[in-house]
Design a protein around this motif. Structure first.
Motif, PDB file in Angstrom:
ATOM      1  N   MET A 189       0.818  -1.203   0.000  1.00  0.00           N
ATOM      2  CA  MET A 189       0.000   0.000   0.000  1.00  0.00           C
ATOM      3  C   MET A 189       0.859   1.263   0.000  1.00  0.00           C
ATOM      4  SD  MET A 189      -3.122  -1.300   0.301  1.00  0.00           S
ATOM      5  CE  MET A 189      -4.183  -0.156   1.151  1.00  0.00           C
ATOM      6  N   ILE A 190       0.289   2.338  -0.505  1.00  0.00           N
ATOM      7  CA  ILE A 190       0.942   3.644  -0.421  1.00  0.00           C
ATOM      8  C   ILE A 190       0.747   4.211   0.987  1.00  0.00           C
ATOM      9  CG2 ILE A 190       0.931   6.019  -1.311  1.00  0.00           C
ATOM     10  CD1 ILE A 190       0.037   4.802  -4.018  1.00  0.00           C
ATOM     11  N   THR A 191      -0.473   4.151   1.498  1.00  0.00           N
ATOM     12  CA  THR A 191      -0.762   4.468   2.898  1.00  0.00           C
ATOM     13  C   THR A 191      -1.687   3.389   3.437  1.00  0.00           C
ATOM     14  OG1 THR A 191      -2.730   5.807   2.424  1.00  0.00           O
ATOM     15  CG2 THR A 191      -0.610   6.959   2.461  1.00  0.00           C
ATOM     16  N   VAL A 192      -1.699   3.214   4.736  1.00  0.00           N
ATOM     17  CA  VAL A 192      -2.567   2.222   5.375  1.00  0.00           C
ATOM     18  C   VAL A 192      -3.532   2.938   6.308  1.00  0.00           C
ATOM     19  CG1 VAL A 192      -2.673   0.225   6.910  1.00  0.00           C
ATOM     20  CG2 VAL A 192      -0.843   0.402   5.217  1.00  0.00           C
ATOM     21  N   ASP A 193      -4.811   2.642   6.167  1.00  0.00           N
ATOM     22  CA  ASP A 193      -5.849   3.248   6.995  1.00  0.00           C
ATOM     23  C   ASP A 193      -6.826   2.171   7.455  1.00  0.00           C
ATOM     24  OD1 ASP A 193      -5.143   6.100   6.613  1.00  0.00           O
ATOM     25  OD2 ASP A 193      -5.681   5.706   4.531  1.00  0.00           O
ATOM     26  N   HIS A 194      -7.705   2.557   8.383  1.00  0.00           N
ATOM     27  CA  HIS A 194      -8.764   1.669   8.847  1.00  0.00           C
ATOM     28  C   HIS A 194     -10.105   2.371   8.684  1.00  0.00           C
ATOM     29  CE1 HIS A 194      -5.194   0.025  10.886  1.00  0.00           C
ATOM     30  NE2 HIS A 194      -5.817  -1.130  10.814  1.00  0.00           N
ATOM     31  N   TYR A 195     -11.138   1.589   8.358  1.00  0.00           N
ATOM     32  CA  TYR A 195     -12.466   2.147   8.160  1.00  0.00           C
ATOM     33  C   TYR A 195     -13.360   1.780   9.342  1.00  0.00           C
ATOM     34  CZ  TYR A 195     -10.587   2.267   3.412  1.00  0.00           C
ATOM     35  OH  TYR A 195      -9.790   2.477   2.322  1.00  0.00           O
ATOM     36  N   GLY A 196     -14.246   2.701   9.697  1.00  0.00           N
ATOM     37  CA  GLY A 196     -15.124   2.460  10.831  1.00  0.00           C
ATOM     38  C   GLY A 196     -16.510   3.045  10.617  1.00  0.00           C
ATOM     39  N   ILE A 197     -17.431   2.678  11.499  1.00  0.00           N
ATOM     40  CA  ILE A 197     -18.779   3.236  11.531  1.00  0.00           C
ATOM     41  C   ILE A 197     -18.777   4.327  12.598  1.00  0.00           C
ATOM     42  CG2 ILE A 197     -21.218   2.757  12.006  1.00  0.00           C
ATOM     43  CD1 ILE A 197     -20.600  -0.183  11.173  1.00  0.00           C
ATOM     44  N   ALA A 198     -19.320   5.494  12.286  1.00  0.00           N
ATOM     45  CA  ALA A 198     -19.277   6.624  13.207  1.00  0.00           C
ATOM     46  C   ALA A 198     -20.647   6.926  13.791  1.00  0.00           C
ATOM     47  CB  ALA A 198     -18.726   7.862  12.507  1.00  0.00           C
ATOM     48  N   VAL A 199     -20.641   7.331  15.059  1.00  0.00           N
ATOM     49  CA  VAL A 199     -21.855   7.775  15.762  1.00  0.00           C
ATOM     50  C   VAL A 199     -21.549   9.126  16.394  1.00  0.00           C
ATOM     51  CG1 VAL A 199     -22.552   5.394  16.197  1.00  0.00           C
ATOM     52  CG2 VAL A 199     -21.231   6.630  17.939  1.00  0.00           C
ATOM     53  N   GLN A 200     -22.568   9.739  16.998  1.00  0.00           N
ATOM     54  CA  GLN A 200     -22.340  11.012  17.675  1.00  0.00           C
ATOM     55  C   GLN A 200     -21.326  10.837  18.799  1.00  0.00           C
ATOM     56  OE1 GLN A 200     -26.384  12.235  18.702  1.00  0.00           O
ATOM     57  NE2 GLN A 200     -26.273  13.848  17.163  1.00  0.00           N
ATOM     58  N   LYS A 201     -20.558  11.853  19.034  1.00  0.00           N
ATOM     59  CA  LYS A 201     -19.432  11.803  19.968  1.00  0.00           C
ATOM     60  C   LYS A 201     -19.819  11.239  21.334  1.00  0.00           C
ATOM     61  CE  LYS A 201     -15.088  13.470  20.659  1.00  0.00           C
ATOM     62  NZ  LYS A 201     -13.901  13.261  19.833  1.00  0.00           N
ATOM     63  N   GLU A 202     -20.991  11.614  21.820  1.00  0.00           N
ATOM     64  CA  GLU A 202     -21.404  11.204  23.167  1.00  0.00           C
ATOM     65  C   GLU A 202     -22.181   9.897  23.194  1.00  0.00           C
ATOM     66  OE1 GLU A 202     -24.626  13.688  21.336  1.00  0.00           O
ATOM     67  OE2 GLU A 202     -22.442  13.818  21.521  1.00  0.00           O
ATOM     68  N   ASN A 203     -22.441   9.306  22.030  1.00  0.00           N
ATOM     69  CA  ASN A 203     -23.294   8.111  21.972  1.00  0.00           C
ATOM     70  C   ASN A 203     -22.458   6.840  22.150  1.00  0.00           C
ATOM     71  OD1 ASN A 203     -25.417   6.350  21.661  1.00  0.00           O
ATOM     72  ND2 ASN A 203     -26.152   7.236  19.743  1.00  0.00           N
ATOM     73  N   THR A 204     -21.877   6.698  23.317  1.00  0.00           N
ATOM     74  CA  THR A 204     -21.038   5.528  23.587  1.00  0.00           C
ATOM     75  C   THR A 204     -21.849   4.234  23.621  1.00  0.00           C
ATOM     76  OG1 THR A 204     -21.249   5.951  25.961  1.00  0.00           O
ATOM     77  CG2 THR A 204     -19.318   6.862  24.845  1.00  0.00           C
ATOM     78  N   GLU A 205     -23.130   4.339  23.982  1.00  0.00           N
ATOM     79  CA  GLU A 205     -23.974   3.137  24.044  1.00  0.00           C
ATOM     80  C   GLU A 205     -24.119   2.503  22.668  1.00  0.00           C
ATOM     81  OE1 GLU A 205     -28.482   1.673  25.401  1.00  0.00           O
ATOM     82  OE2 GLU A 205     -27.895   3.789  25.572  1.00  0.00           O
TER      83      GLU A 205
END
Length: 256
Positions: A101-117
Motif C-alpha cells: 500500500m501507499i498508505t494504510v488506513d482503517h475504516y469504521g462506523i461513526a456515531v455522535q461523539k457522546e453516543n457511547t452506548e
C-alpha cells in the motif's frame, strides 16, 4: 553498411524499446516518479506525494475514469482507496492492484461523539461476526478475486416503531452503492442491517453526499454513518468511531 546489418540494428532497438515498455510493475516504489491518475476533489494526490515527492498527477472526474486512463496508457497507475480499486480490478481484465500500500488506513462506523452506548452495541456486533466467521464470508462475497460482488443476501427487515437511521453515500462500491435493482447495498449496508437486527430496530437508509455525512450526524439527522469512512484524528474530534472493520488505505492500480 549492408542492408542486413541495418535491419538487425533496427530490430535490436525495437526489441530494447519494447522491453522497456513492458516492464512489469510489482511494487509501488517503481511508481515513485510516474504519473498517477487521481479523482479530483480527493486527497489521494497529497497522500501519494507524502511518500513519493516526485510523483506526477493527472486528474479525472471519478475513480472509474482514473482506471480507464491506466488501461489506455494515459497514466501509469491510479491511486485511490484499496477496496474500491480491488472491486474495479476484479471486474476489469488486464488491471491489478499492487499488494503493498501507499498508505494504510482503517475504516469504521461513526456515531455522535457522546453516543457511547450505540458505539458499544456496534462493536459487539463486529466482535460477534468476527468470531463466528460471518465477516470473512461477507468480505469474500463483496470483494471477490474476480467478477462483480455477489447479490445482497436476503435479510429480514425488523418490524418496529424504533428506527435506526444510517447515513451513507451510495457511491463507494463495494461498501455502499446502488445495484441493478436500484437498491442501496454493500458491506456497510449489510453491517447496518445486522446492527439494526441486534437492536430490534427498523433500518432507515438516508443517502447523501459524502461530505454531508458528518454534519448530518452532528445535527442528529442520522444515528450513524458508514461509507468506506477512514478513521482519522481530524474526524475523531467530531465523531465517535466503532472498532475498525476493514484495513485499507490508498493503493495503486496498474496494468497487469
Amino acid at each position: 553498411m549492408k542492408l542486413q546489418s541495418i535491419i538487425l540494428i533496427v530490430l535490436a532497438i525495437a526489441l530494447i524499446a519494447g522491453c522497456q515498455i513492458q516492464v512489469k510493475i510489482e511494487k509501488t516504489a517503481q511508481l515513485a516518479d510516474k504519473v498517477f491518475a487521481v479523482p479530483q476533489g480527493t486527497i489521494a494526490d497529497e497522500l501519494v506525494r507524502s511518500k513519493y515527492a516526485t510523483a506526477q498527477f493527472k486528474y479525472f472526474n471519478d475513480v472509474a475514469a482514473c482506471c480507464e486512463a491506466v488501461m489506455n496508457g494515459e497514466a501509469d497507475a491510479a491511486a485511490y482507496d484499496e477496496p474500491i480499486l480491488k472491486n474495479i480490478a476484479a471486474k476489469t481484465p488486464g488491471l491489478k492492484v499492487l499488494a503493498d500500500m501507499i498508505t494504510v488506513d482503517h475504516y469504521g462506523i461513526a456515531v455522535q461523539k457522546e453516543n457511547t452506548e450505540l458505539a458499544d452495541q456496534i462493536n459487539a456486533v463486529l466482535d460477534e461476526i468476527n468470531s463466528n466467521g460471518y465477516y470473512t464470508e461477507m468480505i469474500a462475497r463483496w470483494l471477490p478475486e474476480e467478477g462483480a460482488p455477489a447479490p445482497m443476501p436476503e435479510m429480514p427487515e425488523v418490524e418496529s416503531d424504533d428506527v435506526l437511521r444510517l447515513g451513507t453515500a451510495a457511491v463507494t462500491e463495494p461498501f455502499s452503492f446502488v445495484d441493478g435493482n436500484q437498491q442501496i447495498v454493500g458491506i456497510d449496508i449489510e453491517l447496518a442491517k445486522l446492527i439494526a437486527q441486534k437492536l430490534n430496530k427498523k433500518l432507515e437508509i438516508v443517502n447523501m453526499e459524502f461530505g454531508e455525512m458528518i454534519p448530518a450526524l452532528e445535527e442528529g439527522k442520522v444515528d450513524m454513518i458508514a461509507a468506506c469512512i477512514t478513521i482519522s484524528p481530524e474526524r475523531q474530534e467530531k465523531v465517535l468511531f466503532s472498532k475498525p472493520y476493514y484495513k485499507g488505505g490508498i493503493a495503486a492500480l496498474v496494468k497487469e
